[in-house]
Design a protein around this motif. Structure first.
Motif, PDB file in Angstrom:
ATOM      1  N   VAL A  62      79.065 -21.848 -17.264  1.00  0.00           N
ATOM      2  CA  VAL A  62      78.634 -20.449 -17.117  1.00  0.00           C
ATOM      3  C   VAL A  62      77.176 -20.220 -17.499  1.00  0.00           C
ATOM      4  N   GLY A  63      76.522 -21.206 -18.115  1.00  0.00           N
ATOM      5  CA  GLY A  63      75.096 -21.083 -18.410  1.00  0.00           C
ATOM      6  C   GLY A  63      74.739 -20.849 -19.868  1.00  0.00           C
ATOM      7  N   LYS A  64      75.574 -21.300 -20.783  1.00  0.00           N
ATOM      8  CA  LYS A  64      75.268 -21.142 -22.221  1.00  0.00           C
ATOM      9  C   LYS A  64      73.947 -21.819 -22.573  1.00  0.00           C
ATOM     10  N   THR A  65      73.792 -23.053 -22.162  1.00  0.00           N
ATOM     11  CA  THR A  65      72.576 -23.809 -22.447  1.00  0.00           C
ATOM     12  C   THR A  65      71.375 -23.192 -21.737  1.00  0.00           C
ATOM     13  N   SER A  66      71.573 -22.738 -20.519  1.00  0.00           N
ATOM     14  CA  SER A  66      70.483 -22.102 -19.763  1.00  0.00           C
ATOM     15  C   SER A  66      70.014 -20.819 -20.436  1.00  0.00           C
ATOM     16  N   VAL A  67      70.935 -20.052 -21.009  1.00  0.00           N
ATOM     17  CA  VAL A  67      70.560 -18.825 -21.732  1.00  0.00           C
ATOM     18  C   VAL A  67      69.665 -19.174 -22.921  1.00  0.00           C
ATOM     19  N   TYR A  71      65.684 -18.185 -23.428  1.00  0.00           N
ATOM     20  CA  TYR A  71      65.160 -17.502 -24.619  1.00  0.00           C
ATOM     21  C   TYR A  71      63.989 -18.287 -25.210  1.00  0.00           C
ATOM     22  N   LEU A  72      64.128 -19.609 -25.250  1.00  0.00           N
ATOM     23  CA  LEU A  72      63.083 -20.467 -25.828  1.00  0.00           C
ATOM     24  C   LEU A  72      61.881 -20.619 -24.899  1.00  0.00           C
ATOM     25  N   ARG A  73      62.050 -20.215 -23.642  1.00  0.00           N
ATOM     26  CA  ARG A  73      61.000 -20.351 -22.626  1.00  0.00           C
ATOM     27  C   ARG A  73      60.553 -21.809 -22.472  1.00  0.00           C
ATOM     28  N   GLU A 135      80.198 -33.518 -36.344  1.00  0.00           N
ATOM     29  CA  GLU A 135      80.551 -32.116 -36.562  1.00  0.00           C
ATOM     30  C   GLU A 135      79.570 -31.212 -35.818  1.00  0.00           C
ATOM     31  N   ILE A 136      78.289 -31.504 -35.973  1.00  0.00           N
ATOM     32  CA  ILE A 136      77.256 -30.707 -35.313  1.00  0.00           C
ATOM     33  C   ILE A 136      75.992 -31.546 -35.175  1.00  0.00           C
ATOM     34  N   LEU A 137      75.229 -31.224 -34.160  1.00  0.00           N
ATOM     35  CA  LEU A 137      73.940 -31.859 -33.925  1.00  0.00           C
ATOM     36  C   LEU A 137      72.884 -30.782 -34.149  1.00  0.00           C
ATOM     37  N   SER A 138      71.947 -31.015 -35.052  1.00  0.00           N
ATOM     38  CA  SER A 138      70.884 -30.047 -35.342  1.00  0.00           C
ATOM     39  C   SER A 138      69.584 -30.527 -34.716  1.00  0.00           C
ATOM     40  N   VAL A 139      69.002 -29.679 -33.884  1.00  0.00           N
ATOM     41  CA  VAL A 139      67.761 -30.003 -33.188  1.00  0.00           C
ATOM     42  C   VAL A 139      66.665 -29.115 -33.761  1.00  0.00           C
ATOM     43  N   SER A 140      65.676 -29.730 -34.373  1.00  0.00           N
ATOM     44  CA  SER A 140      64.531 -28.984 -34.915  1.00  0.00           C
ATOM     45  C   SER A 140      63.383 -29.087 -33.928  1.00  0.00           C
ATOM     46  N   VAL A 141      62.893 -27.925 -33.469  1.00  0.00           N
ATOM     47  CA  VAL A 141      61.808 -27.888 -32.498  1.00  0.00           C
ATOM     48  C   VAL A 141      60.707 -26.954 -32.976  1.00  0.00           C
ATOM     49  N   ASP A 142      59.482 -27.325 -32.660  1.00  0.00           N
ATOM     50  CA  ASP A 142      58.319 -26.509 -33.014  1.00  0.00           C
ATOM     51  C   ASP A 142      58.096 -25.521 -31.869  1.00  0.00           C
ATOM     52  N   ASN A 143      58.914 -24.464 -31.852  1.00  0.00           N
ATOM     53  CA  ASN A 143      58.885 -23.464 -30.795  1.00  0.00           C
ATOM     54  C   ASN A 143      58.878 -22.094 -31.462  1.00  0.00           C
ATOM     55  N   PRO A 144      57.853 -21.279 -31.231  1.00  0.00           N
ATOM     56  CA  PRO A 144      57.747 -19.993 -31.925  1.00  0.00           C
ATOM     57  C   PRO A 144      58.899 -19.035 -31.619  1.00  0.00           C
ATOM     58  N   TYR A 145      59.571 -19.199 -30.476  1.00  0.00           N
ATOM     59  CA  TYR A 145      60.663 -18.288 -30.121  1.00  0.00           C
ATOM     60  C   TYR A 145      61.935 -18.553 -30.928  1.00  0.00           C
ATOM     61  N   VAL A 146      62.060 -19.749 -31.461  1.00  0.00           N
ATOM     62  CA  VAL A 146      63.243 -20.062 -32.266  1.00  0.00           C
ATOM     63  C   VAL A 146      62.953 -19.896 -33.762  1.00  0.00           C
TER      64      VAL A 146
END
Length: 181
Positions: A62-67, A71-73, A135-146
């Protein structure tokens, strides 16, 4: 006893004290309860200082990842139609970009950001084996929108499966909101 005598006694037993402390440290590291409690306390401290976390859930395709990418552009997460997110993936702000995998046995592993597709969507035996215990994968990104808000891209609901959909209590306790796509 004089001060210089205390110092000489202290120096005399210094190696034995260091050796004892090293043994205690090793015992504590191998103690699952201590390791789990320490990790929980570290997570609690981190959560106190963090921004809100929104869980994005929905059916397959349905586009969860695309949403989240919109948002992150930026195409941070793999969102090709044929690839489905196979592990709950937290996207958060971090100056040092990397991936941290939290396994159910309490072990954490750090990966380069270039391994994201392999860990989240690749249909390879080794990747599937790793994800079964993740359990979970944590992705740290240098993105001002997040920077002001973090997202968890949840695995899809499989409406054709008879198995239960599971999000751990530890993840649920960290959430501030849920967004259904």
């Amino acid at each position: 006893m004089k001060l210089n005598e205390l110092v000489s006694i202290h120096e005399e037993h210094f190696d034995a004290i260091v050796q004892s402390l090293e043994q205690i440290a090793q015992a504590m590291q191998s103690n699952t309860y201590v390791r789990t409690t320490t990790k929980s306390l570290q997570q609690l401290l981190s959560d106190i200082q963090r921004n809100p976390i929104v869980l994005v859930v929905g059916k397959e395709g349905v586009g969860k990842t695309s949403v989240i990418n919109a948002y992150l552009r930026a195409p941070v997460l793999c969102s090709r139609e044929q690839d489905r997110t196979k592990v709950h993936t937290l996207v958060q702000y971090g100056k040092e970009q990397h991936i941290e995998a939290a396994f159910m046995d309490g072990v954490d592993a750090i990966f380069e950001l270039s391994k994201l597709e392999l860990l989240t969507v690749a249909d390879r035996f080794a990747a599937n084996l790793l994800r079964e215990q993740m359990e979970i994968l944590s992705v740290s990104v240098d993105n001002p929108y997040v920077e002001p808000i973090s997202f968890i891209d949840a695995r899809a609901f499989d409406v054709t499966s008879t198995s239960n959909y599971y999000i751990s209590e530890a993840i649920m306790q960290r959430l501030d909101d849920v967004f259904y796509v």
